[in-house]
Design a protein around this motif. Structure first.
Motif, short mmCIF file in Angstrom:
data_model
loop_
_atom_site.label_atom_id
_atom_site.label_comp_id
_atom_site.label_asym_id
_atom_site.label_seq_id
_atom_site.Cartn_x
_atom_site.Cartn_y
_atom_site.Cartn_z
N LYS A 152 34.30 40.34 32.78
CA LYS A 152 34.43 40.64 34.20
C LYS A 152 35.51 41.68 34.47
O LYS A 152 35.82 41.97 35.63
CB LYS A 152 34.74 39.36 34.98
CG LYS A 152 33.63 38.33 34.95
CD LYS A 152 33.99 37.11 35.79
CE LYS A 152 32.85 36.10 35.79
NZ LYS A 152 33.19 34.89 36.60
N ASN A 153 36.12 42.20 33.42
CA ASN A 153 37.20 43.19 33.58
C ASN A 153 38.28 42.68 34.52
O ASN A 153 38.77 43.41 35.39
CB ASN A 153 36.65 44.53 34.09
CG ASN A 153 35.91 45.30 33.03
OD1 ASN A 153 35.81 44.87 31.87
ND2 ASN A 153 35.35 46.42 33.40
N THR A 154 38.66 41.45 34.36
CA THR A 154 39.60 40.81 35.28
C THR A 154 40.66 40.03 34.53
O THR A 154 40.35 39.35 33.54
CB THR A 154 38.86 39.88 36.26
OG1 THR A 154 37.88 40.63 36.98
CG2 THR A 154 39.82 39.26 37.26
N PHE B 277 53.25 29.01 35.39
CA PHE B 277 52.25 30.07 35.53
C PHE B 277 51.43 30.16 34.25
O PHE B 277 51.93 29.93 33.14
CB PHE B 277 52.91 31.41 35.77
CG PHE B 277 53.59 31.57 37.11
CD1 PHE B 277 53.79 30.50 37.97
CD2 PHE B 277 54.02 32.83 37.53
CE1 PHE B 277 54.40 30.65 39.20
CE2 PHE B 277 54.63 33.01 38.76
CZ PHE B 277 54.84 31.92 39.58
N THR B 278 50.16 30.56 34.42
CA THR B 278 49.28 30.76 33.27
C THR B 278 48.51 32.06 33.46
O THR B 278 47.85 32.25 34.48
CB THR B 278 48.29 29.61 33.12
OG1 THR B 278 48.99 28.38 32.98
CG2 THR B 278 47.41 29.83 31.88
N ILE B 279 48.60 32.93 32.48
CA ILE B 279 47.86 34.19 32.51
C ILE B 279 46.61 34.02 31.66
O ILE B 279 46.62 33.33 30.63
CB ILE B 279 48.73 35.36 31.99
CG1 ILE B 279 48.06 36.70 32.25
CG2 ILE B 279 49.07 35.18 30.51
CD1 ILE B 279 48.95 37.92 31.96
N SER B 280 45.53 34.64 32.11
CA SER B 280 44.29 34.61 31.36
C SER B 280 43.49 35.86 31.69
O SER B 280 43.84 36.60 32.60
CB SER B 280 43.47 33.34 31.69
OG SER B 280 43.12 33.32 33.06
N THR C 10 38.76 51.26 29.18
CA THR C 10 38.19 50.20 28.35
C THR C 10 39.08 48.98 28.46
O THR C 10 39.93 48.71 27.60
CB THR C 10 38.07 50.65 26.89
OG1 THR C 10 39.34 51.17 26.45
CG2 THR C 10 37.01 51.72 26.73
N PHE C 11 38.88 48.22 29.52
CA PHE C 11 39.73 47.08 29.86
C PHE C 11 39.91 46.14 28.69
O PHE C 11 41.02 45.65 28.44
CB PHE C 11 39.12 46.33 31.05
CG PHE C 11 39.83 45.05 31.39
CD1 PHE C 11 39.33 43.83 30.94
CD2 PHE C 11 40.98 45.06 32.16
CE1 PHE C 11 39.97 42.65 31.24
CE2 PHE C 11 41.64 43.88 32.47
CZ PHE C 11 41.13 42.67 32.02
N ARG D 55 46.10 31.51 42.87
CA ARG D 55 45.53 32.19 41.71
C ARG D 55 45.34 33.65 42.06
O ARG D 55 44.56 33.99 42.95
CB ARG D 55 44.20 31.59 41.31
CG ARG D 55 43.65 32.14 40.00
CD ARG D 55 42.19 31.79 39.84
NE ARG D 55 41.72 31.94 38.46
CZ ARG D 55 40.42 32.08 38.16
NH1 ARG D 55 39.50 32.06 39.10
NH2 ARG D 55 40.07 32.21 36.88
N LEU D 56 46.06 34.51 41.38
CA LEU D 56 45.93 35.94 41.57
C LEU D 56 44.87 36.48 40.62
O LEU D 56 44.74 36.02 39.49
CB LEU D 56 47.25 36.65 41.32
CG LEU D 56 48.46 36.16 42.12
CD1 LEU D 56 49.67 37.05 41.82
CD2 LEU D 56 48.16 36.14 43.61
N SER D 57 44.15 37.49 41.09
CA SER D 57 43.18 38.19 40.26
C SER D 57 43.50 39.67 40.26
O SER D 57 44.04 40.20 41.24
CB SER D 57 41.76 37.98 40.79
OG SER D 57 41.39 36.63 40.80
N CYS D 58 43.16 40.32 39.19
CA CYS D 58 43.33 41.77 39.09
C CYS D 58 42.06 42.32 38.46
O CYS D 58 41.79 42.09 37.27
CB CYS D 58 44.55 42.11 38.24
SG CYS D 58 44.72 43.86 37.86
N ALA D 59 41.29 43.03 39.26
CA ALA D 59 40.03 43.61 38.79
C ALA D 59 40.26 45.04 38.35
O ALA D 59 40.85 45.84 39.10
CB ALA D 59 38.99 43.54 39.89
N ALA D 60 39.78 45.37 37.17
CA ALA D 60 39.96 46.71 36.61
C ALA D 60 38.64 47.46 36.60
O ALA D 60 37.57 46.89 36.40
CB ALA D 60 40.52 46.61 35.20
#
Length: 126
Positions: free
Chosen positions: A76-78, A68-71, A28-29, A19-24
């Protein structure tokens, strides 16, 4: 200015999951469509998946559809990429990207995104 930081990459056997995460931060995410791209050695960076601002609309490359599933979690700006049934051909550096300019719709082309993370390595062994 928007900063994006990916995490969650690693080494996994074929058939496994990551599971990849991307924190912004910044910007204004919650209003940005977000995307995931990947780049394997010697290859062009390619589209993987994208999600609209609310999470109600998603799109996948044929190569990852069904696996794959994107969400996203706007509180959490993620943005996340759940990767199941991984294959050796999924090995690449994975990048998240934010589309802060232009039409606020899902985008699949690199040039449509204006902020990029530094990438996280995903290696799938056979």
């Amino acid at each position: 200015q928007v900063q994006l930081v990916e995490s969650g990459g690693g080494l996994v056997q074929a058939g496994g999951s990551l599971r990849l995460s991307c924190a912004a931060s910044g910007g204004t995410f919650s209003s940005y469509p977000m995307g995931w791209f990947r780049q394997a050695p010697g290859k062009e960076r390619e589209f993987v998946s994208a999600i609209n601002w609310s999470g109600g609309n998603t799109y996948y490359a044929d190569s990852v559809k069904g696996r794959f599933t994107i969400s996203r979690d706007n509180a959490k700006n993620t943005v996340y990429l759940q990767m199941n049934s991984l294959k050796p051909e999924d090995t690449a550096v994975y990048y998240c990207a934010a589309r802060s300019m232009g039409p606020q719709r899902i985008a699949t082309m690199k040039w449509q995104y204006d902020y990029w993370g530094q990438g996280t390595q995903v290696t799938v062994s056979s």
